[in-house]
Design an enzyme around this catalytic site. Structure first.
Site, PDB file in Angstrom:
ATOM      1  N   GLN A  17       0.846  -1.195   0.000  1.00  0.00           N
ATOM      2  CA  GLN A  17       0.000   0.000   0.000  1.00  0.00           C
ATOM      3  C   GLN A  17       0.881   1.244   0.000  1.00  0.00           C
ATOM      4  OE1 GLN A  17      -3.235  -0.067  -0.374  1.00  0.00           O
ATOM      5  NE2 GLN A  17      -3.751  -2.169   0.133  1.00  0.00           N
ATOM      6  N   TYR A  56      -5.906 -12.138  -3.086  1.00  0.00           N
ATOM      7  CA  TYR A  56      -5.118 -10.993  -3.572  1.00  0.00           C
ATOM      8  C   TYR A  56      -4.290 -10.459  -2.390  1.00  0.00           C
ATOM      9  CZ  TYR A  56      -8.849 -11.325  -7.038  1.00  0.00           C
ATOM     10  OH  TYR A  56      -9.758 -11.787  -7.957  1.00  0.00           O
ATOM     11  N   GLU A 112      -2.142 -15.231  -3.955  1.00  0.00           N
ATOM     12  CA  GLU A 112      -1.584 -14.070  -4.645  1.00  0.00           C
ATOM     13  C   GLU A 112      -0.890 -14.545  -5.919  1.00  0.00           C
ATOM     14  OE1 GLU A 112      -1.122 -10.569  -4.404  1.00  0.00           O
ATOM     15  OE2 GLU A 112       0.175 -10.904  -6.140  1.00  0.00           O
ATOM     16  N   ASP A 143      -9.122  -8.208  -2.022  1.00  0.00           N
ATOM     17  CA  ASP A 143      -8.515  -6.881  -2.241  1.00  0.00           C
ATOM     18  C   ASP A 143      -7.939  -6.850  -3.660  1.00  0.00           C
ATOM     19  OD1 ASP A 143      -7.248  -4.459  -2.084  1.00  0.00           O
ATOM     20  OD2 ASP A 143      -5.813  -5.026  -0.531  1.00  0.00           O
ATOM     21  N   CYS A 170     -10.008  -0.435  -4.699  1.00  0.00           N
ATOM     22  CA  CYS A 170      -9.475   0.880  -5.081  1.00  0.00           C
ATOM     23  C   CYS A 170     -10.220   1.426  -6.290  1.00  0.00           C
ATOM     24  CB  CYS A 170      -7.970   0.787  -5.354  1.00  0.00           C
ATOM     25  SG  CYS A 170      -7.575  -0.432  -6.602  1.00  0.00           S
TER      26      CYS A 170
HETATM   27  C1  LIG Z   1      -4.549  -4.002  -4.366  1.00  0.00           C
HETATM   28  S1  LIG Z   1      -3.283  -5.197  -4.199  1.00  0.00           S
HETATM   29  C2  LIG Z   1      -3.629  -5.793  -2.577  1.00  0.00           C
HETATM   30  C3  LIG Z   1      -2.516  -6.489  -1.872  1.00  0.00           C
HETATM   31  C4  LIG Z   1      -2.675  -6.688  -0.375  1.00  0.00           C
HETATM   32  N1  LIG Z   1      -3.972  -7.170  -0.005  1.00  0.00           N
HETATM   33  C5  LIG Z   1      -2.307  -5.444   0.399  1.00  0.00           C
HETATM   34  O1  LIG Z   1      -3.146  -4.891   1.122  1.00  0.00           O
HETATM   35  O2  LIG Z   1      -1.153  -5.011   0.301  1.00  0.00           O
HETATM   36  C6  LIG Z   1      -3.833  -6.421  -5.290  1.00  0.00           C
HETATM   37  C7  LIG Z   1      -2.961  -7.638  -5.361  1.00  0.00           C
HETATM   38  O3  LIG Z   1      -3.618  -8.613  -6.203  1.00  0.00           O
HETATM   39  C8  LIG Z   1      -2.635  -9.316  -6.930  1.00  0.00           C
HETATM   40  N2  LIG Z   1      -3.347  -9.938  -8.069  1.00  0.00           N
HETATM   41  C9  LIG Z   1      -3.694  -9.391  -9.249  1.00  0.00           C
HETATM   42  N3  LIG Z   1      -4.407 -10.264  -9.986  1.00  0.00           N
HETATM   43  C10 LIG Z   1      -4.514 -11.401  -9.252  1.00  0.00           C
HETATM   44  C11 LIG Z   1      -5.157 -12.663  -9.464  1.00  0.00           C
HETATM   45  N4  LIG Z   1      -5.824 -12.914 -10.586  1.00  0.00           N
HETATM   46  N5  LIG Z   1      -5.095 -13.578  -8.486  1.00  0.00           N
HETATM   47  C12 LIG Z   1      -4.402 -13.340  -7.343  1.00  0.00           C
HETATM   48  N6  LIG Z   1      -3.784 -12.166  -7.080  1.00  0.00           N
HETATM   49  C13 LIG Z   1      -3.835 -11.208  -8.012  1.00  0.00           C
HETATM   50  C14 LIG Z   1      -1.610  -8.256  -7.274  1.00  0.00           C
HETATM   51  O4  LIG Z   1      -0.370  -8.833  -7.595  1.00  0.00           O
HETATM   52  C15 LIG Z   1      -1.578  -7.434  -5.976  1.00  0.00           C
HETATM   53  O5  LIG Z   1      -0.616  -7.927  -5.093  1.00  0.00           O
END
Ligand SMILES: C[S@@+](CC[C@H](N)C(=O)[O-])C[C@H]1O[C@@H](n2cnc3c(N)ncnc32)[C@H](O)[C@@H]1O
Length: 397
Positions: free
Chosen positions: A236, A263, A283, A328, A355
């Site tokens: 974040q 995620y 993730e 997330d 977001c």
């Molecule tokens: C908004 S970030 C949130 C990360 C964490 N929850 C945090 O608060 O730091 C979204 C995350 O989703 C991952 N992501 C994107 N597409 C994904 C998918 N199809 N399956 C799993 N993770 C994914 C990204 O790599 C990223 O780390």
């Protein structure tokens, strides 16, 4: 002369010219302006202010010297109270338009520092260094960014001394007072000058991250939990608001729960809420998941495990009955497979961190067939921009 009727979701003023909607940046509700049309589209125009005839009492002079040309910030020309009011209104409009009525929307949680909050900045490089103009690849050469952490600002004078000819982008990340610089370039360049400001210097070449100098990680601390962050891992970007968001997530979760954290990034939410709960995280990014596994050890946590892969495709691999699912996702929200699998897993509660409110309400509409959308809390994670983070709490009906 035209009067601004309201602001759109991108914080642009709206007025009607001969019945056609016109969007005008750097205006506020109630202001009266002379404009010129800079782009004509079939259903709308884009306008630019030539002259402010009547200014709003909420207008302030933007702190950033590049505000008029840089595309990074959109709502720095008003006071913070009015910026928060815009964001609350935006969420209320989206929810009332796209989601069934009756959802409680809490007051927006503010950020304690409107400026210098960003711990990550991606500088564009085209012989010089800066950001792009809105909807353009034209570089705005900058010497400081008033939303970036001071340590990143202090590094700009050194970054500008690099031989930028072969550099495409420079990413700076800060954690606990230390700076990581990631140079995205076509070849190795001399980075000695950066040793004056950075604790860690990486070269990103052909999608590989090569440590050229210093430490492998930077670290962040959230209420005593320590997180290692690699160059390619998500974290974040606003620690002040992130902490408020994570504390609110923790408040929703009672002890002894079985939790799925989709995620999960570097495992930050899962580790933060682990307590007496059992947590599984999914993730897709390999670097983030390696950090998550390392962060589990760093915090001496036993009751958490991670899978690297797509959330939707992997979430049924666990043999658990989940009480709570936390999601997330990135801005595009949840795909059908993930939504269907959440409904299949049938948790008692869902916590949705988003977001992008438009994709969030789209997904809430699907989930609300089986879940009551109890409340939505907006968080000001991205001051001075139109972006908003939201936390939604759902309970099985
Ligand atoms: C908004 S970030 C949130 C990360 C964490 N929850 C945090 O608060 O730091 C979204 C995350 O989703 C991952 N992501 C994107 N597409 C994904 C998918 N199809 N399956 C799993 N993770 C994914 C990204 O790599 C990223 O780390």
């Amino acid at each position: 002369m035209y009067k601004i009727e309201s602001l759109d979701h991108y914080a642009r003023g709206i007025c009607k010219i001969d019945g056609k909607i016109t969007f005008i940046e750097n205006t506020l509700k109630g202001e009266e302006v002379d404009i010129k049309i800079i782009k004509e589209k079939k259903n709308f125009n884009l306008g630019k202010v030539l002259n402010y005839i009547k200014k709003s009492n909420d207008r302030i002079s933007p702190k950033c010297p590049y505000y008029d040309v840089c595309g990074g910030c959109n709502i720095m020309h008003t006071n913070y109270i009015n910026e928060l009011a815009f964001k609350e209104e935006k969420i209320k409009n989206i929810v009332s338009k796209y989601l069934s009525n009756g959802v409680k929307i809490n007051e927006i949680v503010k950020c304690d520092n409107r400026f210098f909050y960003r711990n990550k900045v991606s500088f564009q490089v085209k012989e010089n260094l800066g950001f792009y103009k809105t909807n353009s690849y034209e570089l705005v050469n900058i010497d400081k960014c008033v939303i970036a952490n001071e340590i990143i600002n202090d590094s700009i004078k050194y970054l500008k001394k690099l031989d930028l000819k072969y550099v495409n982008k420079i990413i700076c990340k800060v954690g606990l007072g230390e700076l990581m610089v990631i140079i995205d370039a076509d070849r190795v360049i001399d980075i000695d000058i950066l040793k004056k400001c950075a604790s860690s210097i990486y070269l990103k070449i052909n999608d590989e991250y090569i440590l050229l100098y210093g430490k492998k990680y930077i670290y962040e601390d959230l209420d005593g939990y320590k997180f290692a962050i690699s160059p390619d891992s998500f974290f974040q970007t606003n620690i002040n608001t992130c902490l408020k968001l994570y504390r609110k997530i923790k408040d929703y979760i009672k002890d002894n729960k079985n939790i799925l954290d989709l995620y999960c990034g570097t495992g930050s939410i899962g580790i933060f809420i682990s307590g007496n709960n059992s947590v599984k995280g999914v993730e897709i990014n390999k670097s983030s998941i390696l950090d998550a596994i390392y962060n589990k050890k760093l915090n001496k946590i036993k009751n958490i495990d991670f899978i690297c892969g797509d959330s939707g495709k992997n979430m049924l691999k666990f043999k658990d009955n989940f009480d709570v699912i936390i999601v997330d996702p990135p801005r595009n929200g949840l795909n059908n497979e993930t939504l269907n699998n959440i409904l299949k897993l049938n948790p008692k509660e869902i916590i949705y961190v988003s977001c992008e409110p438009m994709t969030m309400v789209r997904d809430l509409n699907v989930l609300s067939e089986n879940y009551k959308v109890c409340e939505i809390t907006p968080f000001d994670m991205f001051p001075n921009t139109y972006h908003i983070e939201c936390l939604t709490y759902l309970v099985k009906m």
